[in-house]
Design an enzyme around this catalytic site. Structure first.
Site, mmCIF file in Angstrom:
data_model
loop_
_atom_site.group_PDB
_atom_site.id
_atom_site.type_symbol
_atom_site.label_atom_id
_atom_site.label_comp_id
_atom_site.label_asym_id
_atom_site.label_seq_id
_atom_site.Cartn_x
_atom_site.Cartn_y
_atom_site.Cartn_z
ATOM 1 N N ASP A 1 130.480 -15.664 -31.326
ATOM 2 C CA ASP A 1 129.846 -16.876 -30.798
ATOM 3 C C ASP A 1 128.347 -16.827 -31.085
ATOM 4 O O ASP A 1 127.801 -15.794 -31.486
ATOM 5 C CB ASP A 1 130.109 -16.953 -29.291
ATOM 6 N N GLU B 1 125.256 -19.290 -35.346
ATOM 7 C CA GLU B 1 124.686 -20.220 -36.335
ATOM 8 C C GLU B 1 123.481 -19.634 -37.083
ATOM 9 O O GLU B 1 123.324 -20.006 -38.258
ATOM 10 C CB GLU B 1 124.303 -21.537 -35.642
ATOM 11 N N ASP C 1 131.487 -26.224 -28.627
ATOM 12 C CA ASP C 1 131.418 -26.760 -27.268
ATOM 13 C C ASP C 1 131.583 -28.276 -27.260
ATOM 14 O O ASP C 1 130.611 -29.023 -27.403
ATOM 15 C CB ASP C 1 130.085 -26.376 -26.628
#
Length: 703
Positions: free
Chosen positions: A338, A341, A416
């Site tokens: 997670d 990015e 999300d």
């Protein structure tokens, strides 16, 4: 400038466009294997190669000038794919941005780029399919006939523009070649296809144990439980909090006794702490990203001030992968990557500055040049680490971010979302476009992550999600609970029934994954994947195929139980009623809660297992369900079987159904299933006739 064109295969062309003074370079983290040119070609006619003005002095000089390629649009050409996108399936007339981004809460369809960038576009014109992949992990933009309806434009910001053209002519052929180029999804362990439950906010072993007990006491299937960031000691990766999870090995073992696997989240930010061995070792070995002034780059995420591994460095990737031993030794079954990015807190919703340096083990690059690769590098490091540490098991890795080729390393979860009906709808074309971009193993947070779900929304979302490749219910701390029983009846029973159907369909779903691992065919696929000559399928993006034989049309709005369904050419049978429809046809389907619009291809054998609470329970029966229609096409389907874990033997057998009989071949292959009943269930006119056949060849007469 330099333009090189090479034929790599009969249906694959590579074009390299390099600015003045830069030598050709085709090295790529996205491309699997080595591809030698079969022939050199002349630059294509009608295509313009343009060198643009650089961004400015300083870093712009290092990156080189932006480049642009302008191609003529084929007459009537329409565009799809582009990886993880918002809005609908079709992307004609849009400008697509490829720059990984952690969007703010409640993003809408107007937001273009999300967590993962796959600059691959699939297009259709006159029934002929083409594909283009722009292989640049920096910022890429595509203008798909927006600025000029007669042109398609590809732009890179970092000074190299390498792209591949796939000439098809079918979507299946394009995807097969594209996934040969960038790699295919590995066959996941069977348990990874079961129901999975997660929540940010289960902050102790007792809370997670309570959720596990809730599934088993209520007779609701579940295979996997997740630990979000609260399991860690001060959010330090590869640690457990000793107070809230005092004996993680015993805790995980107790869940395993009840049939649950445990997957833990891991973020890339490593807490700056001189008493923390992971940080110290990475610093001593020079494995972290650097500032332009050659200091350790730091920013704030969950643990506070953090350093960030340089995943462009093979040694750093190996080190990162080996660190997972701390989790695997406790019994952790898989890893959830997670925040990769990467997402940073200063400023809020930001990522690394463009001038951060990735030392690369001797080949330094600026972050602007490799931004979209960061998540893929983390996933690669994780998967390779799991494979080294547990070579007898199939690695299970989830990633929020990545670049083309991510499918080799991890499944794609779309990040999300929100507990909105609009996000339930948006998930359908979103996952279909991911499938058209090589990402066969993908899914969304069932029920929505941000905000409060409710009983009807969760039930309808579950109806859709049980037919998607990755099935996980996940929600945010502070929102109302949304486990399948959270809203009481009738919602609990609806969710239970749908999750039990998922368990029955696992052998069918597993076969679709095996096909994806061989050919790149999406598990969840838009209708246009097969019926590409039928332009009605181009906009039928709120329905989809699961594999080659099931058509699913979920309800995505509250308070209704009828919906329009387009059934393409062929003969279709309503799963619940047995009603037969000859396509192409537009129908008004009755889809009350718990009975989503689900159609089977006539004469296609659908393998089913018994209802179970988890995949570790024995399978004592295999049912081959056939919706037999004498006037329908002859259909041959293949049943693939193996142990569901590891890399042992497998077997295949074919099932052919025509107007006369159901013909089942003997298995071919060394895999021998445990003793079980094998039966053929022939459904006609809503009535079923069951015949036991054993594990050998058999023929059942239909007349």
């Amino acid at each position: 400038m330099t333009v090189e064109v090479a034929q790599l295969a009969e249906d694959l062309i590579r074009v390299g466009f390099f600015p003045p003074g830069r030598p050709p370079d085709y090295r790529s983290a996205a491309v699997a294997g080595e591809w030698e040119p079969l022939a050199r070609l002349e630059p294509p006619g009608g295509v313009r190669f343009e060198v643009l003005e650089p961004a400015g002095a300083g870093i712009g000089d290092l990156l080189g000038p932006p480049l642009r390629v302008v191609m003529p649009r084929r007459e009537g050409e329409r565009f799809f794919g582009c990886g993880e996108r918002t809005a609908g399936l079709e992307k004609t007339g849009s400008r697509q941005i490829f720059w990984n981004y952690d969007p703010p809460e409640g993003h809408t369809a107007s937001l273009n780029n999300l967590y993962t960038s796959i600059p691959f576009v699939l297009s259709l014109a006159g029934g002929v399919c083409r594909g283009v992949f722009v292989d640049n992990p920096g910022r890429v933009e595509m203008d798909l006939a927006k600025a000029d309806p007669g042109e398609v434009v590809y732009e890179t910001a970092t000074g190299n523009l390498v792209y591949y053209v796939f000439t098809g002519p079918t979507p299946a052929a394009v995807l097969e070649r594209y996934t040969e180029l960038t790699g295919r999804v590995g066959l996941p362990p069977l348990w990874a296809l079961g129901n999975q439950q997660s929540r940010w906010g289960h902050v102790s072993a007792d809370e997670v144990r309570s959720v596990a007990d809730g599934f088993r006491s209520r007779g609701i299937p579940c295979d996997v439980l997740y630990l979000d960031i609260d399991y860690m000691d001060g959010f330090r990766v590869f640690t457990f909090d000793e107070e809230r999870f005092p004996d993680p090995a015993a805790f995980i073992a107790s869940l395993a006794e009840d049939g649950f696997r445990v997957v833990t989240i891991v973020d890339p930010g490593v807490k700056v702490d001189l008493e923390y061995p992971v940080y110290v070792e990475g610093r001593e070995r020079g494995y972290y990203c650097r500032t332009f002034g050659d200091e350790e780059y730091r920013n704030v995420v969950w643990p506070g001030l953090c350093a960030f591994p340089d995943f462009t460095n093979p040694a750093a990737r190996e080190w990162w992968g080996d660190n997972h031993a701390a989790l695997l030794d406790l019994g952790v079954a898989g890893i959830w990557c997670d925040m990769n990015e990467p997402s940073l807190f200063v400023p809020a919703q930001s990522t690394m500055p463009a001038d951060v340096v990735h030392p690369g083990g001797g080949e330094p690059r600026l972050h602007a040049q490799v931004h979209n690769l960061y998540g893929s590098g983390m996933a690669q490091a994780t998967r390779e680490g799991l494979a080294r540490l547990r070579p007898d098991r199939r690695p299970f890795v989830i990633s929020r971010a990545g670049f083309a080729g991510l499918q080799r390393h991890a499944l794609q979860w779309t990040g999300d979302n929100s507990s909105w009906w609009e996000h339930l709808w948006m998930s359908l074309p979103q996952l279909q476009n991911l499938g058209l971009s090589g990402m066969a193993f993908c899914g969304v947070d069932c029920g929505g992550f941000f905000g409060d779900s409710n009983g009807e929304l969760l039930a309808r979302w579950t109806e859709a999600a049980v037919f998607q490749p990755f099935l996980r219910n996940h929600s945010q701390m502070g929102t109302v609970p949304q486990e399948p029983w959270a809203f009481g009846e009738p919602w609990e029973s609806i969710c239970r029934d749908m999750l039990l159907l998922r368990m029955r369909l696992l052998p069918y779903l597993y076969g679709a994954f095996e096909e994806a691992s061989r050919t790149g065919a999406p598990v969840m696929r838009p209708l246009l994947f097969e019926w590409f000559e039928d332009e009605v399928t181009y906009t039928a993006d709120d329905e989809f195929m699961l594999g080659d034989a099931l058509l699913v049309a979920p309800i995505t709005r509250p308070g209704i139980e009828h919906r329009h369904v387009y059934l393409p050419a062929g003969t279709w049978v309503h799963w619940w009623t047995g009603d037969v429809v000859a396509g192409p046809a537009h129908v008004l389907a009755h889809a009350p809660l718990g009975r989503p619009a689900l159609y089977a291809r006539a004469n296609a054998a659908i393998p089913l297992w018994p209802e179970r609470m988890h995949t570790g329970e024995p399978v004592d029966r295999l049912t081959l369900r056939v919706f037999a229609v004498p006037s329908a096409d002859v259909v041959t389907r293949e049943l693939y079987e193996d142990a569901g874990e590891g890399f042992g033997p497998s077997s295949r057998r074919s099932v052919t159904v025509d107007a006369e009989a159901v013909r089942v071949s003997a298995p071919v292959g060394a895999f021998a299933p445990a003793p079980r009943v094998v039966e053929v269930e022939v459904v006609r006119g809503g009535a079923a006739v069951v015949t036991e056949i054993g594990d050998g060849a058999a023929e059942i007469t239909l007349r």
